[in-house]
Design a protein around this motif. Structure first.
Motif, short mmCIF file in Angstrom:
data_model
loop_
_atom_site.label_atom_id
_atom_site.label_comp_id
_atom_site.label_asym_id
_atom_site.label_seq_id
_atom_site.Cartn_x
_atom_site.Cartn_y
_atom_site.Cartn_z
N PRO A 1 -18.36 -3.88 -34.96
CA PRO A 1 -18.84 -3.13 -36.63
C PRO A 1 -17.34 -3.18 -37.38
O PRO A 1 -16.42 -3.91 -38.11
CB PRO A 1 -19.26 -2.35 -37.32
CG PRO A 1 -19.96 -1.10 -35.78
CD PRO A 1 -19.52 -2.12 -35.22
N SER A 2 -15.60 -1.80 -36.43
CA SER A 2 -14.83 -2.04 -37.28
C SER A 2 -14.02 -3.29 -37.09
O SER A 2 -12.36 -3.12 -37.83
CB SER A 2 -14.48 -0.97 -36.07
OG SER A 2 -14.25 -0.66 -34.99
N ALA A 3 -14.07 -4.47 -36.36
CA ALA A 3 -13.72 -5.86 -36.10
C ALA A 3 -13.49 -6.40 -37.50
O ALA A 3 -13.44 -7.46 -37.51
CB ALA A 3 -13.46 -6.07 -34.79
N ALA A 4 -15.31 -6.18 -38.55
CA ALA A 4 -15.65 -6.77 -39.29
C ALA A 4 -14.05 -7.44 -40.19
O ALA A 4 -13.61 -9.40 -40.39
CB ALA A 4 -16.13 -6.43 -39.77
N PRO A 5 -13.08 -6.35 -40.85
CA PRO A 5 -11.98 -6.94 -41.09
C PRO A 5 -11.24 -7.96 -40.78
O PRO A 5 -10.20 -8.94 -41.47
CB PRO A 5 -11.54 -6.34 -42.29
CG PRO A 5 -12.38 -4.82 -41.24
CD PRO A 5 -13.37 -4.76 -40.37
N TRP A 6 -11.40 -8.22 -39.33
CA TRP A 6 -10.12 -8.57 -38.94
C TRP A 6 -10.60 -10.77 -38.42
O TRP A 6 -10.01 -11.13 -37.80
CB TRP A 6 -9.47 -8.50 -37.53
CG TRP A 6 -9.37 -6.65 -38.17
CD1 TRP A 6 -9.81 -6.06 -37.01
CD2 TRP A 6 -8.30 -6.36 -38.80
NE1 TRP A 6 -9.43 -4.76 -38.02
CE2 TRP A 6 -8.10 -5.18 -38.70
CE3 TRP A 6 -7.42 -6.92 -39.43
CZ2 TRP A 6 -8.01 -4.16 -39.44
CZ3 TRP A 6 -6.97 -5.91 -40.33
CH2 TRP A 6 -6.91 -4.75 -40.83
N PHE A 7 -11.90 -10.55 -38.80
CA PHE A 7 -12.85 -11.95 -39.03
C PHE A 7 -12.15 -12.78 -39.44
O PHE A 7 -12.43 -12.39 -41.48
CB PHE A 7 -13.89 -11.97 -38.94
CG PHE A 7 -14.28 -12.26 -37.35
CD1 PHE A 7 -14.65 -12.56 -36.46
CD2 PHE A 7 -14.47 -10.16 -36.43
CE1 PHE A 7 -15.03 -12.93 -35.04
CE2 PHE A 7 -15.15 -10.00 -35.33
CZ PHE A 7 -15.46 -10.97 -34.84
N CYS A 8 -12.07 -13.51 -40.31
CA CYS A 8 -11.26 -14.86 -41.09
C CYS A 8 -12.10 -16.41 -40.56
O CYS A 8 -12.16 -16.80 -39.61
CB CYS A 8 -9.76 -15.26 -40.66
SG CYS A 8 -9.24 -13.71 -41.97
N PRO A 9 -12.59 -16.72 -41.84
CA PRO A 9 -13.35 -18.34 -41.09
C PRO A 9 -12.23 -19.86 -41.33
O PRO A 9 -10.55 -19.27 -40.62
CB PRO A 9 -13.53 -18.71 -43.12
CG PRO A 9 -13.46 -17.82 -44.11
CD PRO A 9 -12.14 -16.71 -43.06
N LEU A 10 -12.39 -20.02 -39.69
CA LEU A 10 -11.49 -21.30 -39.18
C LEU A 10 -12.11 -22.11 -39.32
O LEU A 10 -12.91 -22.85 -39.34
CB LEU A 10 -11.66 -20.87 -37.86
CG LEU A 10 -10.89 -22.16 -37.13
CD1 LEU A 10 -9.01 -21.55 -37.21
CD2 LEU A 10 -11.33 -21.47 -35.11
N VAL A 11 -10.75 -23.43 -39.90
CA VAL A 11 -12.08 -23.72 -40.65
C VAL A 11 -10.48 -25.58 -40.10
O VAL A 11 -9.25 -25.76 -40.56
CB VAL A 11 -11.09 -24.70 -42.72
CG1 VAL A 11 -11.64 -25.82 -42.91
CG2 VAL A 11 -11.74 -23.16 -43.36
#
Length: 405
Positions: free
Chosen positions: A147-157
């Motif tokens: 769960p600590s990886a959540a801030p580093w996920f970004c939408p990829l468009v």
């Protein structure tokens, strides 16, 4: 009397980068000229599966036997009957070239814009073997364990997500401090997998990138709203869906990005005039439009516009965006489907198109072919000016260096 030849080919030889590669050879080395042409039509195969191929027919003759009038057959519907017109010159794009100084004009890929006020660039090119990219379910499963990886996920468009909706995510790790990375063992596994993937590549540039596994090959990570142009869009659409995205969205290399874009930029790029340039000059992926930075954007002759004209276009561009926003439950694929395009959106585009057309000339254009023929005249003048400037710079004597003290 010299012999003439004609051939059927896919329409790719009259579009995109192939034109500049093929036609100068036929004109200059072999002394051939276009005698007649059939613009794009649909070739119906008798084979099982009934493959539909978009073709052209081009007649060639030696220059000594060139007819004064060239016949051109255009298809309003690609599976319909053609309409004939007569011309003194036909360009390889199968449009009239009689008003040009060069009867052999072709549009060549350019590294920088010929007239646009801003550079268009590709989105992020990841080169990760898929290790940083997740769909919604994969991201949820990953975060349930780390769960600590959540801030580093970004939408990829990319083109698909932008036009049709849907979510993809990417781990964006560049710039993270070592202590943060070491606290996420599953993320470290992904980093190691990317390093191994790049080291096994046959490309030297990719192997070199293995030493920087948290970086993308092309880093396009905007920090403020940015304009995106899908690289591929359906041929059925009258307009390629173009618009803004906001951080933390990261554009993939399947969309082009215009940073610091204004409503005026949007107005010109989404106009019928620019769409016509794309249809006639751009390449295709199968039959879909393929928007190229070097062939389409960089070569497009932007109009002259004073402050008052720009202000008007900004208002009309905003009206297009407002019309889209009035249908919040519809994707861009829905909004730009020609069969169901909302009337308010179509009216907004038409008003914008007419205003942009008037920047190029006062008389209305009869259609896209006439728009492109006008743009060819501007393109020829602009490229001639660039060549003159380059020649002047080459002749300018270099200042002599003073001897060292």
């Amino acid at each position: 009397m010299y012999p003439r030849i004609a051939f059927v080919a896919t329409n790719s030889i009259t579009q995109g980068e192939q034109v500049a590669q093929l036609w100068p050879l036929l004109f200059e080395r072999y002394g051939l000229e276009i005698a007649f042409g059939h613009r794009t039509f649909e070739w119906m195969s008798d084979a099982r599966g009934k493959a539909h191929v978009h073709c052209v027919i081009i007649g060639l003759t030696l220059r000594e036997d060139e007819p004064k009038e060239k016949r051109l057959f255009s298809y309003e519907k690609i599976n319909g009957d053609p309409k004939e017109s007569r011309h003194s010159v036909l360009l390889p794009y199968l449009v009239d070239g009689g008003a040009l100084l060069s009867r052999h004009l072709v549009v060549k890929e350019m590294r920088l814009p010929i007239k646009a006020p801003r550079n268009l660039r590709m989105g992020s090119k990841i080169v990760d073997g898929g290790n940083y990219i997740f769909d919604e379910a994969e991201r949820s499963e990953f975060l349930s364990k780390e769960p600590s990886a959540a801030p580093w996920f970004c939408p990829l468009v990319g083109s698909e997500e932008y036009i049709n909706g849907g979510n993809r995510w990417i781990l964006s790790l560049s710039g993270l401090s070592p202590n943060v990375l070491r606290s996420m063992p599953m993320v470290l596994e992904r980093i190691a997998a990317v390093r191994d993937f790049r080291r096994s590549s046959t490309k030297s540039k990719t192997r070199e990138l293995a030493d920087l596994p948290t970086r993308f090959e092309v880093m396009t990570i905007p920090q403020k709203p940015f304009l995106v142009i899908p690289e591929v869009s359906s041929e059925r659409r009258d307009y390629v869906p173009i618009g803004w995205l906001e951080p933390p969205a990261i554009p993939s290399n399947l969309v082009h990005t215009l940073l610091d874009a204004t409503l005026y930029d949007f107005a010109i790029i989404t106009s019928r005039m620019h769409m016509a340039w794309l249809r006639y000059i751009g390449g295709r992926l199968k039959s879909d439009y393929r928007y190229s930075i070097g062939i389409v954007y960089n070569t497009f002759p932007w109009p002259q516009a004073d402050g008052k004209a720009k202000e008007k276009l900004r208002a009309l561009a905003q009206a297009v965006l407002d019309a889209r926003a009035a249908h919040p439950d519809s994707t861009l694929a829905d909004l730009y489907d020609p069969d169901v395009m909302p009337p308010d959106l179509r009216r907004a585009h038409k008003a914008l198109d007419e205003a942009v057309d008037r920047l190029y000339r006062a008389a209305p254009f009869t259609g896209d072919r006439e728009r492109v023929e006008h743009l060819f005249m501007l393109y020829e003048k602009l490229t001639a000016s660039l060549l003159t400037l380059a020649a002047a710079k080459a002749k300018k004597p270099r200042a002599k260096r003073k001897p060292a003290a």
